[in-house]
Design an enzyme around this catalytic site. Structure first.
Site, PDB file in Angstrom:
ATOM      1  N   CYS A  92       1.036  -1.255  -0.250  1.00 63.88           N
ATOM      2  CA  CYS A  92       0.281   0.481  -0.286  1.00 63.88           C
ATOM      3  C   CYS A  92       0.888   1.462  -0.043  1.00 63.88           C
ATOM      4  O   CYS A  92       2.131   1.631   1.122  1.00 63.88           O
ATOM      5  CB  CYS A  92      -0.989   0.029   1.305  1.00 63.88           C
ATOM      6  N   GLU A  93       0.655   2.048  -0.761  1.00 60.63           N
ATOM      7  CA  GLU A  93       1.541   3.384  -0.965  1.00 60.63           C
ATOM      8  C   GLU A  93       1.542   4.336   0.349  1.00 60.63           C
ATOM      9  O   GLU A  93       2.015   5.147   0.168  1.00 60.63           O
ATOM     10  CB  GLU A  93       0.806   4.029  -1.961  1.00 60.63           C
ATOM     11  N   HIS A  94       0.094   3.900   0.775  1.00 65.48           N
ATOM     12  CA  HIS A  94      -0.096   5.127   2.382  1.00 65.48           C
ATOM     13  C   HIS A  94       1.365   4.587   3.090  1.00 65.48           C
ATOM     14  O   HIS A  94       1.627   5.200   3.911  1.00 65.48           O
ATOM     15  CB  HIS A  94      -0.954   5.127   2.533  1.00 65.48           C
ATOM     16  N   HIS A  95       1.178   3.530   3.138  1.00 59.13           N
ATOM     17  CA  HIS A  95       2.109   2.812   4.534  1.00 59.13           C
ATOM     18  C   HIS A  95       2.987   1.792   4.048  1.00 59.13           C
ATOM     19  O   HIS A  95       3.894   1.806   4.486  1.00 59.13           O
ATOM     20  CB  HIS A  95       0.996   1.595   5.646  1.00 59.13           C
TER      21      HIS A  95
ATOM     22  N   GLN B 132      -5.631  -0.396  -3.600  1.00 54.91           N
ATOM     23  CA  GLN B 132      -6.361  -1.799  -4.502  1.00 54.91           C
ATOM     24  C   GLN B 132      -7.249  -1.126  -5.632  1.00 54.91           C
ATOM     25  O   GLN B 132      -7.616  -1.390  -6.828  1.00 54.91           O
ATOM     26  CB  GLN B 132      -6.834  -2.554  -3.471  1.00 54.91           C
TER      27      GLN B 132
ATOM     28  N   HIS C 261      -5.615  -6.193   4.048  1.00 58.79           N
ATOM     29  CA  HIS C 261      -4.092  -4.931   3.839  1.00 58.79           C
ATOM     30  C   HIS C 261      -3.216  -5.172   5.413  1.00 58.79           C
ATOM     31  O   HIS C 261      -4.875  -4.485   6.550  1.00 58.79           O
ATOM     32  CB  HIS C 261      -5.730  -3.828   3.838  1.00 58.79           C
TER      33      HIS C 261
ATOM     34  N   CYS D 178      -1.865  -2.984   6.822  1.00 52.56           N
ATOM     35  CA  CYS D 178      -1.913  -1.488   7.271  1.00 52.56           C
ATOM     36  C   CYS D 178      -3.370  -1.482   7.720  1.00 52.56           C
ATOM     37  O   CYS D 178      -3.148  -0.501   8.947  1.00 52.56           O
ATOM     38  CB  CYS D 178      -1.897  -0.798   6.727  1.00 52.56           C
TER      39      CYS D 178
END
Ligand SMILES: [Zn+2]
Length: 201
Positions: free
Chosen positions: A71-74, A112, A140, A142
């Site tokens: 995931c690009e956020h975490h 996703q 996920h 995260c």
């Protein structure tokens, strides 16, 4: 990259010089390079020689394709199953190439919804089928590892176009064949907003 990872370890309160961590920067660098190798992959090279002209108009399904992404956020993994279907107009893609296409986009920093759309868009661009459907079900980390409040860490996204969007019979046939563990939200939309990992911080 190794220097950055040594710095990161120190920032986390670790001693990068202790025995167990000596080779960690090297391992992490190589592992990250692999997990993001999709950036340097060429989709035409992946599909090279695997597009065939056929006289076949029935649904083609490849289901339960395992995928792993970050995931690009975490920068934490999300992973699960991808199901791909299309109805050929004149061309098909060699079946073994579909999981490769999934990998090309999964091995990047992703959300996703975008991953789901990129797989569908690629198939649409390369063989112009009468319809494409991609459904991804993923856990996920995260969300589950960080214990985000009762938030379900299991997400389903879908991208449907052409016959899969226009005909509920076609769509239901596909959904029946992949036997989802959960209902597909917003099957008429090309993406389902609000379902990705939580970015509240
Ligand atoms: Zn995340």
């Amino acid at each position: 990259m190794e220097d950055l990872i040594r710095q990161l370890l120190a920032e986390l309160g670790e001693d990068p010089a202790r025995e167990g961590l000596l080779r960690t920067p090297d391992r992490v660098a190589r592992s990250l390079a692999f997990l993001t190798s999709g950036y340097s992959a060429d989709i035409d090279e992946v599909l090279n020689g695997a597009l065939f002209t056929v006289d076949y108009n029935e649904m083609v399904i490849v289901k339960d394709i395992d995928f792993y992404s970050l995931c690009e956020h975490h920068l934490l993994p999300f992973f699960g199953k991808c199901h791909v279907a299309y109805i050929p107009s004149t061309k098909v893609i060699g079946l073994s190439k579909i999981p490769r296409v999934v990998d090309v986009f999964a091995r990047r920093l992703q959300v996703q919804e975008r991953l789901t759309n990129q797989i569908a868009d690629t198939i649409r661009e390369k063989i112009t089928p009468l319809g494409v459907a991609v459904v991804m079900e993923a856990t996920h980390l995260c969300m589950s590892m960080r214990g985000v409040e009762k938030q379900n860490s299991f997400c389903v996204t879908s991208a449907m176009s052409g016959a899969f969007q226009e005909s509920s019979r076609t769509r239901m046939e596909f959904l029946e064949l992949i036997k989802l563990r959960s209902a597909v939200p917003g099957a008429r939309e090309s993406a389902t907003p609000g379902f990705a990992c939580v970015v509240e911080d």
